[in-house]
Write a protein that holds these residues in place. Structure first.
Motif, PDB file in Angstrom:
ATOM      1  N   LEU A 117       0.817  -1.207   0.000  1.00 40.46           N
ATOM      2  CA  LEU A 117       0.000   0.000   0.000  1.00 40.46           C
ATOM      3  C   LEU A 117       0.855   1.262   0.000  1.00 40.46           C
ATOM      4  CD1 LEU A 117      -3.238   0.727   1.855  1.00 40.46           C
ATOM      5  CD2 LEU A 117      -1.317   2.241   2.284  1.00 40.46           C
ATOM      6  N   VAL A 118       1.917   1.296   0.801  1.00 38.78           N
ATOM      7  CA  VAL A 118       2.721   2.521   0.895  1.00 38.78           C
ATOM      8  C   VAL A 118       3.472   2.819  -0.399  1.00 38.78           C
ATOM      9  CG1 VAL A 118       2.960   2.348   3.404  1.00 38.78           C
ATOM     10  CG2 VAL A 118       4.712   1.322   1.930  1.00 38.78           C
ATOM     11  N   HIS A 119       3.594   1.815  -1.285  1.00 38.10           N
ATOM     12  CA  HIS A 119       4.316   2.033  -2.546  1.00 38.10           C
ATOM     13  C   HIS A 119       3.382   2.233  -3.745  1.00 38.10           C
ATOM     14  CE1 HIS A 119       7.694   0.285  -0.167  1.00 38.10           C
ATOM     15  NE2 HIS A 119       8.358   1.190  -0.837  1.00 38.10           N
ATOM     16  N   VAL A 120       2.073   2.308  -3.501  1.00 40.54           N
ATOM     17  CA  VAL A 120       1.141   2.603  -4.593  1.00 40.54           C
ATOM     18  C   VAL A 120       1.351   4.047  -5.032  1.00 40.54           C
ATOM     19  CG1 VAL A 120      -1.283   2.908  -5.237  1.00 40.54           C
ATOM     20  CG2 VAL A 120      -0.594   0.919  -3.883  1.00 40.54           C
ATOM     21  N   LYS A 121       1.509   4.237  -6.341  1.00 39.18           N
ATOM     22  CA  LYS A 121       1.697   5.581  -6.886  1.00 39.18           C
ATOM     23  C   LYS A 121       0.426   6.049  -7.595  1.00 39.18           C
ATOM     24  CE  LYS A 121       6.711   5.366  -7.427  1.00 39.18           C
ATOM     25  NZ  LYS A 121       7.864   5.564  -8.340  1.00 39.18           N
ATOM     26  N   LEU A 122       0.367   7.332  -7.849  1.00 39.23           N
ATOM     27  CA  LEU A 122      -0.805   7.904  -8.525  1.00 39.23           C
ATOM     28  C   LEU A 122      -1.038   7.239  -9.876  1.00 39.23           C
ATOM     29  CD1 LEU A 122      -0.216  11.693  -7.752  1.00 39.23           C
ATOM     30  CD2 LEU A 122      -1.861  10.157  -6.649  1.00 39.23           C
ATOM     31  N   GLU A 123       0.042   6.900 -10.563  1.00 39.47           N
ATOM     32  CA  GLU A 123      -0.082   6.280 -11.882  1.00 39.47           C
ATOM     33  C   GLU A 123      -0.621   4.854 -11.810  1.00 39.47           C
ATOM     34  OE1 GLU A 123       4.484   4.588 -12.371  1.00 39.47           O
ATOM     35  OE2 GLU A 123       4.000   6.602 -13.074  1.00 39.47           O
ATOM     36  N   ASP A 124      -0.615   4.265 -10.599  1.00 38.74           N
ATOM     37  CA  ASP A 124      -1.122   2.903 -10.414  1.00 38.74           C
ATOM     38  C   ASP A 124      -2.631   2.871 -10.199  1.00 38.74           C
ATOM     39  OD1 ASP A 124       1.495   1.868 -10.508  1.00 38.74           O
ATOM     40  OD2 ASP A 124       1.777   2.238  -8.366  1.00 38.74           O
ATOM     41  N   LEU A 125      -3.237   4.045 -10.133  1.00 43.96           N
ATOM     42  CA  LEU A 125      -4.652   4.152  -9.776  1.00 43.96           C
ATOM     43  C   LEU A 125      -5.477   4.622 -10.957  1.00 43.96           C
ATOM     44  CD1 LEU A 125      -6.224   3.787  -7.054  1.00 43.96           C
ATOM     45  CD2 LEU A 125      -6.073   6.271  -6.801  1.00 43.96           C
ATOM     46  N   GLU A 126      -6.605   3.974 -11.173  1.00 49.93           N
ATOM     47  CA  GLU A 126      -7.548   4.375 -12.220  1.00 49.93           C
ATOM     48  C   GLU A 126      -8.933   4.463 -11.580  1.00 49.93           C
ATOM     49  OE1 GLU A 126      -8.825   5.671 -15.853  1.00 49.93           O
ATOM     50  OE2 GLU A 126      -6.751   5.126 -15.386  1.00 49.93           O
ATOM     51  N   LEU A 127      -9.518   5.659 -11.587  1.00 51.08           N
ATOM     52  CA  LEU A 127     -10.826   5.860 -10.966  1.00 51.08           C
ATOM     53  C   LEU A 127     -11.803   6.412 -11.986  1.00 51.08           C
ATOM     54  CD1 LEU A 127      -9.714   7.534  -7.598  1.00 51.08           C
ATOM     55  CD2 LEU A 127     -10.270   5.127  -8.008  1.00 51.08           C
ATOM     56  N   GLY A 128     -12.842   5.650 -12.249  1.00 54.17           N
ATOM     57  CA  GLY A 128     -13.873   6.081 -13.181  1.00 54.17           C
ATOM     58  C   GLY A 128     -15.232   6.037 -12.520  1.00 54.17           C
ATOM     59  N   GLU A 129     -16.240   6.564 -13.223  1.00 52.16           N
ATOM     60  CA  GLU A 129     -17.597   6.573 -12.687  1.00 52.16           C
ATOM     61  C   GLU A 129     -18.150   5.156 -12.533  1.00 52.16           C
ATOM     62  OE1 GLU A 129     -20.924   8.160 -11.040  1.00 52.16           O
ATOM     63  OE2 GLU A 129     -19.131   9.272 -11.646  1.00 52.16           O
ATOM     64  N   ARG A 130     -17.832   4.291 -13.500  1.00 53.37           N
ATOM     65  CA  ARG A 130     -18.396   2.950 -13.499  1.00 53.37           C
ATOM     66  C   ARG A 130     -17.421   1.865 -13.053  1.00 53.37           C
ATOM     67  NH1 ARG A 130     -23.237   2.414 -15.927  1.00 53.37           N
ATOM     68  NH2 ARG A 130     -24.037   4.199 -17.102  1.00 53.37           N
ATOM     69  N   ARG A 131     -16.138   2.153 -13.148  1.00 56.70           N
ATOM     70  CA  ARG A 131     -15.168   1.141 -12.763  1.00 56.70           C
ATOM     71  C   ARG A 131     -13.849   1.804 -12.388  1.00 56.70           C
ATOM     72  NH1 ARG A 131     -13.815  -2.215 -18.191  1.00 56.70           N
ATOM     73  NH2 ARG A 131     -12.677  -3.410 -16.617  1.00 56.70           N
ATOM     74  N   GLY A 132     -13.011   1.028 -11.719  1.00 53.03           N
ATOM     75  CA  GLY A 132     -11.698   1.529 -11.333  1.00 53.03           C
ATOM     76  C   GLY A 132     -10.858   0.399 -10.802  1.00 53.03           C
ATOM     77  N   TRP A 133      -9.561   0.630 -10.719  1.00 53.18           N
ATOM     78  CA  TRP A 133      -8.670  -0.420 -10.248  1.00 53.18           C
ATOM     79  C   TRP A 133      -7.382   0.187  -9.710  1.00 53.18           C
ATOM     80  CZ3 TRP A 133     -10.063   0.149 -15.396  1.00 53.18           C
ATOM     81  CH2 TRP A 133      -9.073   0.651 -16.252  1.00 53.18           C
TER      82      TRP A 133
END
Length: 303
Positions: free
Chosen positions: A163-179
């Protein structure tokens, strides 16, 4: 009598252990694993020197390791402790061989089952009521960052050091899906979907997040948070909620146990969520925990 298992290193035992520590950290081993492995090596080293051993690590024989583990058994150490000590020594000597401090590992091939029977420890997991109580406390009293951290721990079963090494580029947030993309043990990467409630919490956090560095949860200077910061954060809400025994690792076990036992998901799917390389590792969540055993005993009195 000494045993020649490689070139005599010019480094002291303390310097060798320090080099080993640096190598573990380069591998991004969890902080608690580093502490445990270093403790295992130092405990063995103390025994080895008391028994008259010298020229560590090249002077260590398989008989020395066997004698140490047998001494632990005579001292009534738990089987799980003996197995962990062996694992710590095995890791150290693998490194020592690779670094050419000795030619072969005195731990390799050691038949541990003759020293102590393997016992699978019971894993602690929160029941549904305690999990909800903990998360409700975070929701009511937590900062935006703390809410995002705890929701992500529970929703994905992510390890604290991941968790502490998750970067912004590792995150995808959308209205219907995300990961979120997670870099796990052994450089294995996995992508975990995010529930809409978690996406909302993370979106709110990103809007308030300080513009520091590339990490999702940046430290004071924009670098990665220390895992001890995550543990302190969880400890805070453990105390506030009154739910005993909560830790980042327990939250991970809680989620994986719930997926296997209550939601009845396929064990291969749960292994993919957990980031386990072997299904046997995930199989521990099928085994009864203490709450199961207590419920079984209580049921005997209900007839």
């Amino acid at each position: 009598m000494t045993h020649d298992n490689g070139a005599r290193t010019l480094l002291s035992a303390d310097d060798l252990v320090e080099q080993y520590r640096l190598d573990l950290e380069r591998q991004r081993k969890p902080a608690h694993t580093v502490r445990a492995y270093l403790g295992d090596v130092r405990a063995f080293l103390g025994h080895f020197e008391r028994e008259g051993g010298s020229h560590f690590p090249g002077g260590v024989r398989t008989a020395d390791v066997r004698g140490y583990l047998s001494a632990l058994k005579r001292a009534e150490a738990k089987p799980a402790t003996i197995h962990r000590r062996r694992a710590g020594l095995a890791s150290f000597f693998r490194w020592a061989v690779a670094a050419q401090h000795c030619r072969e590992s005195p731990v390799a091939g050691l038949e541990l089952h003759r020293l102590a029977p393997l016992e699978q420890p019971l894993r602690r997991a929160l029941d549904v009521r305690d999990k909800r109580r903990f998360l409700r406390t975070v929701q009511e009293h937590g900062t935006l960052r703390d809410r995002a951290v705890c929701e992500l721990l529970v929703a994905t079963a992510i390890r604290e050091d991941e968790l502490v090494h998750v970067k912004l580029e590792d995150l995808e947030l959308g209205e219907r899906r995300g990961w979120v993309k997670v870099n796990g043990k052994g450089s294995r990467q996995r992508t975990l979907p995010l529930h809409r409630d978690v996406r909302r919490v993370l979106t709110t956090w990103l809007a308030a997040r300080p513009a520091l560095g590339d990490y999702l949860f940046p430290g004071r200077y924009g670098d990665a948070l220390n895992t001890s910061s995550i543990r302190r954060l969880v400890d805070k809400y453990e105390r506030l909620s009154g739910v005993a025994g909560v830790s980042p690792h327990v939250l991970r076990h809680t989620t994986l146990t719930e997926l296997v036992r209550r939601k009845k998901h396929d064990i291969a799917l749960v292994a993919a969520v957990a980031g386990h390389a072997k299904l046997a590792t995930t199989a521990i969540y099928v085994q009864p925990n203490m709450q199961d055993l207590e419920a079984a005993v209580d049921s005997l009195m209900e007839d």
